[in-house]
Design a protein around this motif. Sequence first.
Motif, PDB file in Angstrom:
ATOM      1  N   HIS A  50       0.858  -1.382   0.162  1.00  0.00           N
ATOM      2  CA  HIS A  50      -0.030   0.047   0.124  1.00  0.00           C
ATOM      3  C   HIS A  50       0.835   1.468   0.040  1.00  0.00           C
ATOM      4  CE1 HIS A  50      -3.749  -2.195   0.203  1.00  0.00           C
ATOM      5  NE2 HIS A  50      -3.334  -2.786   1.091  1.00  0.00           N
ATOM      6  N   ILE A  69     -19.203 -16.705 -12.501  1.00  0.00           N
ATOM      7  CA  ILE A  69     -18.078 -17.745 -12.616  1.00  0.00           C
ATOM      8  C   ILE A  69     -18.400 -18.916 -12.660  1.00  0.00           C
ATOM      9  CG2 ILE A  69     -16.080 -16.280 -11.880  1.00  0.00           C
ATOM     10  CD1 ILE A  69     -16.591 -17.550  -9.002  1.00  0.00           C
ATOM     11  N   ILE A  92      -5.462 -10.657  -9.382  1.00  0.00           N
ATOM     12  CA  ILE A  92      -6.736 -10.482  -9.602  1.00  0.00           C
ATOM     13  C   ILE A  92      -7.474 -10.079  -8.635  1.00  0.00           C
ATOM     14  CG2 ILE A  92      -8.635 -11.559 -10.648  1.00  0.00           C
ATOM     15  CD1 ILE A  92      -6.919 -13.223 -12.608  1.00  0.00           C
ATOM     16  N   LEU A  93      -8.339  -8.769  -8.873  1.00  0.00           N
ATOM     17  CA  LEU A  93      -9.324  -8.427  -7.861  1.00  0.00           C
ATOM     18  C   LEU A  93     -10.685  -8.672  -8.634  1.00  0.00           C
ATOM     19  CD1 LEU A  93      -9.625  -6.967  -5.281  1.00  0.00           C
ATOM     20  CD2 LEU A  93      -9.963  -4.770  -6.551  1.00  0.00           C
ATOM     21  N   LEU A  94     -11.453  -9.543  -8.172  1.00  0.00           N
ATOM     22  CA  LEU A  94     -12.675 -10.061  -8.826  1.00  0.00           C
ATOM     23  C   LEU A  94     -13.774  -9.289  -8.506  1.00  0.00           C
ATOM     24  CD1 LEU A  94     -12.771 -12.787 -10.297  1.00  0.00           C
ATOM     25  CD2 LEU A  94     -13.965 -13.819  -8.428  1.00  0.00           C
ATOM     26  N   ASN A  96     -18.048  -9.691  -9.677  1.00  0.00           N
ATOM     27  CA  ASN A  96     -18.792 -10.708 -10.257  1.00  0.00           C
ATOM     28  C   ASN A  96     -20.071  -9.674 -10.358  1.00  0.00           C
ATOM     29  OD1 ASN A  96     -20.675 -12.499 -10.803  1.00  0.00           O
ATOM     30  ND2 ASN A  96     -19.784 -14.099  -9.491  1.00  0.00           N
ATOM     31  N   VAL A 113     -11.316   3.239  -8.332  1.00  0.00           N
ATOM     32  CA  VAL A 113     -11.071   3.790  -6.926  1.00  0.00           C
ATOM     33  C   VAL A 113     -10.131   2.991  -6.426  1.00  0.00           C
ATOM     34  CG1 VAL A 113     -11.871   4.020  -4.669  1.00  0.00           C
ATOM     35  CG2 VAL A 113     -13.312   4.779  -6.606  1.00  0.00           C
ATOM     36  N   ARG A 114     -10.006   1.722  -6.613  1.00  0.00           N
ATOM     37  CA  ARG A 114      -9.253   1.011  -6.037  1.00  0.00           C
ATOM     38  C   ARG A 114      -7.736   0.944  -6.787  1.00  0.00           C
ATOM     39  NH1 ARG A 114     -10.241  -2.140  -1.202  1.00  0.00           N
ATOM     40  NH2 ARG A 114     -12.441  -2.802  -1.219  1.00  0.00           N
TER      41      ARG A 114
ATOM     42  N   GLU B  49      -7.933   4.586  -1.663  1.00  0.00           N
ATOM     43  CA  GLU B  49      -7.885   3.308  -0.645  1.00  0.00           C
ATOM     44  C   GLU B  49      -6.557   3.200  -0.100  1.00  0.00           C
ATOM     45  OE1 GLU B  49     -10.620   1.553   0.375  1.00  0.00           O
ATOM     46  OE2 GLU B  49     -12.172   2.796  -0.476  1.00  0.00           O
ATOM     47  N   SER B  53      -5.707   2.729   3.514  1.00  0.00           N
ATOM     48  CA  SER B  53      -5.263   1.400   4.036  1.00  0.00           C
ATOM     49  C   SER B  53      -3.998   1.758   4.683  1.00  0.00           C
ATOM     50  CB  SER B  53      -4.929   0.626   2.905  1.00  0.00           C
ATOM     51  OG  SER B  53      -6.240   0.259   2.018  1.00  0.00           O
ATOM     52  N   THR B  59      -7.995  -2.894   4.377  1.00  0.00           N
ATOM     53  CA  THR B  59      -8.008  -2.895   3.133  1.00  0.00           C
ATOM     54  C   THR B  59      -9.322  -3.123   2.636  1.00  0.00           C
ATOM     55  OG1 THR B  59      -7.266  -5.169   3.043  1.00  0.00           O
ATOM     56  CG2 THR B  59      -5.557  -3.435   2.933  1.00  0.00           C
ATOM     57  N   LYS B  60     -10.517  -3.574   3.009  1.00  0.00           N
ATOM     58  CA  LYS B  60     -11.406  -4.135   2.677  1.00  0.00           C
ATOM     59  C   LYS B  60     -11.491  -4.917   1.539  1.00  0.00           C
ATOM     60  CE  LYS B  60     -14.598  -1.327   4.786  1.00  0.00           C
ATOM     61  NZ  LYS B  60     -16.130  -1.800   5.153  1.00  0.00           N
ATOM     62  N   VAL B  61     -10.440  -5.862   1.665  1.00  0.00           N
ATOM     63  CA  VAL B  61     -10.323  -6.902   0.717  1.00  0.00           C
ATOM     64  C   VAL B  61      -9.869  -8.038   1.294  1.00  0.00           C
ATOM     65  CG1 VAL B  61      -8.441  -7.777  -1.071  1.00  0.00           C
ATOM     66  CG2 VAL B  61      -8.982  -5.295  -1.193  1.00  0.00           C
ATOM     67  N   VAL B  78     -17.122 -19.370  -4.470  1.00  0.00           N
ATOM     68  CA  VAL B  78     -16.877 -18.184  -4.546  1.00  0.00           C
ATOM     69  C   VAL B  78     -17.884 -17.023  -4.840  1.00  0.00           C
ATOM     70  CG1 VAL B  78     -15.653 -16.443  -6.002  1.00  0.00           C
ATOM     71  CG2 VAL B  78     -14.632 -18.683  -5.350  1.00  0.00           C
ATOM     72  N   THR B  79     -19.040 -17.444  -5.521  1.00  0.00           N
ATOM     73  CA  THR B  79     -20.239 -16.716  -5.868  1.00  0.00           C
ATOM     74  C   THR B  79     -20.812 -16.377  -4.487  1.00  0.00           C
ATOM     75  OG1 THR B  79     -20.582 -17.938  -7.970  1.00  0.00           O
ATOM     76  CG2 THR B  79     -22.413 -16.868  -6.975  1.00  0.00           C
ATOM     77  N   ARG B  83     -21.035 -12.530  -3.128  1.00  0.00           N
ATOM     78  CA  ARG B  83     -22.414 -12.112  -2.821  1.00  0.00           C
ATOM     79  C   ARG B  83     -22.506 -11.545  -1.225  1.00  0.00           C
ATOM     80  NH1 ARG B  83     -26.069 -15.061  -5.293  1.00  0.00           N
ATOM     81  NH2 ARG B  83     -25.722 -17.157  -3.905  1.00  0.00           N
ATOM     82  N   GLY B  89     -19.113  -4.149   1.419  1.00  0.00           N
ATOM     83  CA  GLY B  89     -17.979  -3.165   0.780  1.00  0.00           C
ATOM     84  C   GLY B  89     -16.811  -4.021   0.708  1.00  0.00           C
ATOM     85  N   TYR B  90     -16.696  -5.340   0.761  1.00  0.00           N
ATOM     86  CA  TYR B  90     -15.480  -5.854   0.700  1.00  0.00           C
ATOM     87  C   TYR B  90     -15.025  -6.351  -0.869  1.00  0.00           C
ATOM     88  CZ  TYR B  90     -14.360  -5.692   5.373  1.00  0.00           C
ATOM     89  OH  TYR B  90     -14.116  -5.293   6.796  1.00  0.00           O
ATOM     90  N   GLN B  91     -14.049  -6.679  -1.290  1.00  0.00           N
ATOM     91  CA  GLN B  91     -13.883  -7.357  -2.609  1.00  0.00           C
ATOM     92  C   GLN B  91     -12.840  -8.636  -2.433  1.00  0.00           C
ATOM     93  OE1 GLN B  91     -13.399  -3.486  -5.532  1.00  0.00           O
ATOM     94  NE2 GLN B  91     -14.341  -5.624  -6.408  1.00  0.00           N
ATOM     95  N   ILE B  92     -12.841  -9.110  -3.671  1.00  0.00           N
ATOM     96  CA  ILE B  92     -11.942 -10.560  -3.468  1.00  0.00           C
ATOM     97  C   ILE B  92     -10.737 -10.358  -4.383  1.00  0.00           C
ATOM     98  CG2 ILE B  92     -12.256 -13.040  -4.356  1.00  0.00           C
ATOM     99  CD1 ILE B  92     -14.999 -12.947  -3.607  1.00  0.00           C
ATOM    100  N   LEU B  93      -9.918 -10.708  -3.529  1.00  0.00           N
ATOM    101  CA  LEU B  93      -8.691 -10.829  -4.262  1.00  0.00           C
ATOM    102  C   LEU B  93      -8.043 -12.358  -4.683  1.00  0.00           C
ATOM    103  CD1 LEU B  93      -6.467  -8.912  -5.347  1.00  0.00           C
ATOM    104  CD2 LEU B  93      -5.040  -9.342  -3.362  1.00  0.00           C
ATOM    105  N   LEU B  94      -8.303 -12.670  -5.894  1.00  0.00           N
ATOM    106  CA  LEU B  94      -8.335 -14.234  -6.328  1.00  0.00           C
ATOM    107  C   LEU B  94      -6.868 -14.706  -6.248  1.00  0.00           C
ATOM    108  CD1 LEU B  94     -10.680 -15.916  -7.048  1.00  0.00           C
ATOM    109  CD2 LEU B  94     -10.030 -15.650  -9.338  1.00  0.00           C
ATOM    110  N   GLN B 115      -1.664  -7.293   2.655  1.00  0.00           N
ATOM    111  CA  GLN B 115      -2.318  -6.778   3.763  1.00  0.00           C
ATOM    112  C   GLN B 115      -4.028  -6.860   3.554  1.00  0.00           C
ATOM    113  OE1 GLN B 115       1.006  -3.606   4.595  1.00  0.00           O
ATOM    114  NE2 GLN B 115      -1.143  -2.924   5.292  1.00  0.00           N
TER     115      GLN B 115
END
Lengths: 329, 329
Positions: A50, A69, A92-94, A96, A113-114, B49, B53, B59-61, B78-79, B83, B89-94, B115
Amino acid sequence: MITIKDIAEMANVSRSTVSRVLNDSGYVSEDARKRVERVVKETGYVPSEHAKSLRTKKTKVIGVILPTIQTETPSRIVTGLGRELSKHGYQILLANTDHDKEKELEFLDLLKVRQVDGIVLIATNTDDKLMEKIKEINTPLVMIGQEAEGVIHVTYNDYRATKELTRLFIQKGHEKIAFIGVDESDRSVGHFRKQGYLDEMAAQGLSVDKAWVQKGIFDIESGYEAMKQILNHAVNKPTATIAVTDRLAIGAMSYLKEQGMDIPTDMAIAGIGASEMSQYLEPPLTTVDYQNEKAGEEGAKQILACINSKPFQERIVMNYRLIIRESVQ
Amino acid sequence: MITIKDIAEMANVSRSTVSRVLNDSGYVSEDARKRVERVVKETGYVPSEHAKSLRTKKTKVIGVILPTIQTETPSRIVTGLGRELSKHGYQILLANTDHDKEKELEFLDLLKVRQVDGIVLIATNTDDKLMEKIKEINTPLVMIGQEAEGVIHVTYNDYRATKELTRLFIQKGHEKIAFIGVDESDRSVGHFRKQGYLDEMAAQGLSVDKAWVQKGIFDIESGYEAMKQILNHAVNKPTATIAVTDRLAIGAMSYLKEQGMDIPTDMAIAGIGASEMSQYLEPPLTTVDYQNEKAGEEGAKQILACINSKPFQERIVMNYRLIIRESVQ
DNA sequence: CTGTTAGCGCGTTCAA
DNA sequence: TTGAACGCGCTAACAG
């Protein structure tokens, strides 16, 4: 948390020297380098991404927007993307969308934003709103699965694939060929695949009964329904059917069997996508391999080139491969 | 790039005031708030962000490690994860390991460096190395699919599922029941599912011929091979087979058909996983629905609770549902 | 070759 | 109720 400052103190150098060692930039004496490396190893220190991003404006993250997916096409693409991206230290930031076009737009903002370095959009439409938003966010972006002016894109040769499939049927002696498509707002799957079929039929001087052309969505059930429509409404019964996805084809086959019809004798059928299941169906399904993983890799290469200001191709059209199996006769 | 400083200047307040408005913290006069909000809206400003962070250490990730996204179980999980997480407000880092245990360890480190606020591990093993690394990185983590002491986990009732499946066959009159499993290093799929089968057979006083128990990997092809082994090596031919995944069952069915055997008359068969295809097979496959999406949602809830220091359950066992179809008689 | 200095964009005291 | 000042961890001039 252990920081660059700690390492600097422990190695008896300044923070900049540590940074230089870590990034292999500028001159560092062999002696200092060794000391730093030793401390880094001992402590297991890794720099904060970061803080780095804040400085460099680079995140080494690629946002991937997809409709789901749960089907093979996007998940194969993501696999290809991931394989290529991870080679270069990207992750990869996913995102869906669950087939929701609104979310597609929201995610474009969110990824901006990210501050992802780039975005790969596995697209199902090319609506004006979407295209505008893409321009607006002004982030390197590659679209996969749809073609679009002014946007880097990787697509398949949808038009030629269905054209060739249609010709295959005609060569086998079929003249009454039905078609199960999807909505034309999906240019690639809906419009071009249909056009390839229509054009080849016309080119061979064959007419198309209106009832032969049906539409479904991307699931098995709607393939079943589409075939039902075809058989119920066509006065002139077709002897072959092209479905634009394997799932639609599977649904169609399911209805045919239920009606006691034989495949391919009573109705030949073909799909597109080369799903893993296609070869285990009864009969094995003729289909088209689109090399999705490779498309993903290709997309990754282009986005990386774009990010690093290297030359890239705006338009890539993947090759496809016909897989002819027993469902066609 | 537009920053908090720009907003502050445009709204004629200090940066701190802007920050207060944005985060709803501390006192801000109605007047100042209005001005800031107006400027934010006009400019479309969104805070970085990364800078955030850096300050907040959040990080909300959420990092998600999985063996592949090409099969239904992980992609459904993952789906479900996505969801639930996106709601907050979180996202997924794959992180796709491609079934490579080494990569699994590497990714744990990598995600730590990124992080992420938490990690969800869709696990296929519980090796010592893995468990050690999990302790070592000291980041909130939820494991899905395997159980492990001292780690929050969401699992399925693998033991009971195969036990019940076995009992079902026995109730239908079968006494010679074969089993297609996977390596026991996968405790859930390999060990527990097998144990459920073995225990129920024993409980009902039925013996198990060694040749009845075969092993595959997670693909269709190896199911085919396993069934071949069973039929070729069993002196006493079984009349039913339990496969630990639908894919293995599909492969097995494929071999049976090739040999001209009827399902379920000559061989009844069941899988696990409730794959979408299972109901379109011939005959439709008896299987077990594990509610993977719900497991994903549950996993998301637990990781969020853990991150936010709220009470969480260390162990969650999902319910399953038997789906009895024509492949069993 | 190395250290000092100055931010990156933000949240958070602490006075005022 | 507000703003000044500081620092999160890092890189990149710049001067030595």
